[in-house]
Design a protein around this motif. Structure first.
Motif, mmCIF file in Angstrom:
data_model
loop_
_atom_site.group_PDB
_atom_site.id
_atom_site.type_symbol
_atom_site.label_atom_id
_atom_site.label_comp_id
_atom_site.label_asym_id
_atom_site.label_seq_id
_atom_site.Cartn_x
_atom_site.Cartn_y
_atom_site.Cartn_z
ATOM 1 N N ARG A 1 57.835 64.057 16.691
ATOM 2 C CA ARG A 1 57.622 62.658 16.307
ATOM 3 C C ARG A 1 58.687 61.760 16.916
ATOM 4 O O ARG A 1 59.875 62.066 16.882
ATOM 5 C CB ARG A 1 57.668 62.510 14.782
ATOM 6 C CG ARG A 1 56.580 63.276 14.040
ATOM 7 C CD ARG A 1 56.569 62.877 12.564
ATOM 8 N NE ARG A 1 55.664 63.719 11.802
ATOM 9 C CZ ARG A 1 56.007 64.473 10.774
ATOM 10 N NH1 ARG A 1 57.262 64.472 10.364
ATOM 11 N NH2 ARG A 1 55.117 65.221 10.150
ATOM 12 N N LYS B 1 56.293 55.870 10.206
ATOM 13 C CA LYS B 1 54.966 55.882 9.578
ATOM 14 C C LYS B 1 54.818 57.059 8.615
ATOM 15 O O LYS B 1 54.219 56.926 7.543
ATOM 16 C CB LYS B 1 53.878 55.946 10.649
ATOM 17 C CG LYS B 1 53.725 54.666 11.449
ATOM 18 C CD LYS B 1 52.620 54.804 12.492
ATOM 19 C CE LYS B 1 52.415 53.495 13.258
ATOM 20 N NZ LYS B 1 51.367 53.637 14.310
ATOM 21 N N ASN B 2 55.392 58.206 8.982
ATOM 22 C CA ASN B 2 55.310 59.378 8.122
ATOM 23 C C ASN B 2 56.055 59.170 6.811
ATOM 24 O O ASN B 2 55.585 59.573 5.743
ATOM 25 C CB ASN B 2 55.877 60.597 8.858
ATOM 26 C CG ASN B 2 55.839 61.856 8.019
ATOM 27 O OD1 ASN B 2 56.853 62.286 7.470
ATOM 28 N ND2 ASN B 2 54.666 62.452 7.907
ATOM 29 N N THR C 1 57.898 58.758 12.972
ATOM 30 C CA THR C 1 58.736 59.146 11.831
ATOM 31 C C THR C 1 58.699 58.071 10.755
ATOM 32 O O THR C 1 58.592 58.369 9.557
ATOM 33 C CB THR C 1 60.193 59.371 12.292
ATOM 34 O OG1 THR C 1 60.224 60.380 13.303
ATOM 35 C CG2 THR C 1 61.077 59.805 11.127
ATOM 36 N N LYS D 1 53.949 56.943 4.676
ATOM 37 C CA LYS D 1 52.767 57.659 4.198
ATOM 38 C C LYS D 1 53.098 58.605 3.055
ATOM 39 O O LYS D 1 52.367 58.693 2.058
ATOM 40 C CB LYS D 1 52.145 58.453 5.354
ATOM 41 C CG LYS D 1 50.888 59.230 4.968
ATOM 42 C CD LYS D 1 50.341 60.000 6.167
ATOM 43 C CE LYS D 1 49.113 60.811 5.770
ATOM 44 N NZ LYS D 1 48.579 61.581 6.938
ATOM 45 N N VAL D 2 54.202 59.324 3.182
ATOM 46 C CA VAL D 2 54.567 60.342 2.182
ATOM 47 C C VAL D 2 55.299 59.752 0.979
ATOM 48 O O VAL D 2 55.011 60.082 -0.164
ATOM 49 C CB VAL D 2 55.442 61.441 2.842
ATOM 50 C CG1 VAL D 2 55.917 62.447 1.799
ATOM 51 C CG2 VAL D 2 54.675 62.143 3.951
ATOM 52 N N ALA E 1 57.811 68.332 13.163
ATOM 53 C CA ALA E 1 58.480 67.033 13.010
ATOM 54 C C ALA E 1 59.309 66.665 14.234
ATOM 55 O O ALA E 1 59.579 65.487 14.481
ATOM 56 C CB ALA E 1 59.362 67.040 11.771
ATOM 57 N N TYR F 1 62.415 67.169 3.244
ATOM 58 C CA TYR F 1 61.921 66.977 4.611
ATOM 59 C C TYR F 1 62.357 68.154 5.473
ATOM 60 O O TYR F 1 63.527 68.528 5.479
ATOM 61 C CB TYR F 1 62.499 65.669 5.169
ATOM 62 C CG TYR F 1 62.059 65.315 6.561
ATOM 63 C CD1 TYR F 1 60.772 64.865 6.815
ATOM 64 C CD2 TYR F 1 62.939 65.420 7.639
ATOM 65 C CE1 TYR F 1 60.372 64.518 8.102
ATOM 66 C CE2 TYR F 1 62.556 65.078 8.922
ATOM 67 C CZ TYR F 1 61.267 64.627 9.141
ATOM 68 O OH TYR F 1 60.877 64.284 10.412
#
Length: 324
Positions: free
Chosen positions: A64, A71-72, A69, A75-76, A61, A160
């Motif tokens: 990123r 976008k992640n 970050t 997404k999650v 991580a 996270y």
């Protein structure tokens, strides 16, 4: 218009935007202000989440950037992931802002009276008075703000990079109280004061100074318009807020990174340990993790906040004979 007449009118450009704190409808100021600043928080909160995650990232991580970050998170966790901890922040922010704004304006007014005998330039007087106001306001509001910060940041990073997951703000408070008692809610209080008090002083000093400089420049460049238009007032205030936010983010990011890691780390490290680990992992550049989002957030927040704030003061102003 000769030079002496024009110079005499330069302060008036700023003075027409200055409003005495004693001439405000305080009920309207606090009620409307709570709504306005809550709207600004809704708009900019996702940037704080991205910044916080970048500051505590570990392993893969760490590679990123801010966009990756963001976008992640989508997404999650989807859009709700960008608002983790928002309920805690918005609930606690209202009393914190009331304390902050009251201390800010009272201190600014007192400071301006104290520095008048020194016969400093108007921009220097503004920087000193605004800086002292920001410093005092931040110190007064930290008692409310730090527990909010601790709880919201734990919610922002839950699950996270190995961080613990929670069911909500009350769950965070319950676990902190069980593990550390009330002092757990004030973890990183010293660093918070060291981060926010100076950064608040720098922000308000930069804003007060830059605004006076801009008005002076406009006064010297424009011989035709003695009374500034509303558009010009908003433009100057927004520019001053942007400059102040940019300066503050560059000055305060290293301490903010240390504070954030200290507050969310379950192993309860000392500040020195956090510093040594940051240097070992990434070198000195590690202290500026999340600078991009913090720079954007601070500038955007500063610009929108100060425009709302100045508009709020103007709309709640009343001449001594009437109420707004």
């Amino acid at each position: 218009m000769d030079t002496s007449t024009r110079a005499a009118k330069i302060p008036s450009l700023y003075q027409q935007t200055e409003i005495n704190w004693d001439n405000l409808n305080m009920t309207k100021f606090y009620v409307v202000g709570a709504g306005m600043f809550s709207c600004v928080t809704v708009a900019l909160y996702p940037v704080s989440v991205v910044k916080t995650r970048m500051q505590v990232a570990s392993g893969e991580a760490m590679r990123r950037n801010a966009v990756a970050t963001f976008k992640n998170i989508l997404k999650v966790d989807g859009v709700p992931g960008l608002y983790r901890g928002f309920g805690t922040v918005i609930t606690g922010a209202i009393p914190a802002r009331i304390i902050f704004l009251t201390a800010l304006e009272k201190t600014k007014a007192t400071s301006l009276r104290l520095v008048k005998p020194l016969k400093l330039s108007e921009s220097t007087e503004a920087a000193l008075a605004n800086g002292l106001g920001g410093l005092t306001a931040s110190l007064c509001s930290q008692a409310v703000f730090v527990p909010i910060d601790v709880v919201s940041q734990k919610l922002m990073v839950q699950g996270y990079s190995g961080h613990v997951s929670y069911t909500g703000g009350l769950d965070v408070v319950e676990k902190i109280m069980k593990a550390d008692g009330p002092r757990g809610l004030y973890r990183g209080f010293g660093l918070s004061v060291m981060t926010y008090a100076p950064s608040s002083a720098v922000w308000w000093a930069s804003y007060g100074f830059s605004q006076r400089v801009i008005w002076s420049a406009l006064g010297r460049l424009n011989d035709k318009e003695d009374t500034p238009s509303q558009l010009k007032i908003v433009g100057v205030q927004a520019t001053g807020g942007m400059i102040a936010g940019a300066v503050t983010s560059c000055v305060s990011t290293p301490l903010d990174t240390i504070k954030t890691r200290l507050q969310v780390n379950q192993n309860k490290p000392k500040a020195g340990e956090v510093v040594r680990r940051l240097i070992a992992e990434e070198g000195w550049k590690g202290f500026y993790r999340g600078l991009g989002p913090r720079f954007f957030s601070s500038s955007a927040w500063g610009t929108s906040m100060i425009v709302c704030y100045e508009y709020l003061i103007a709309s709640c102003f009343f001449p001594r004979a009437r109420v707004c």
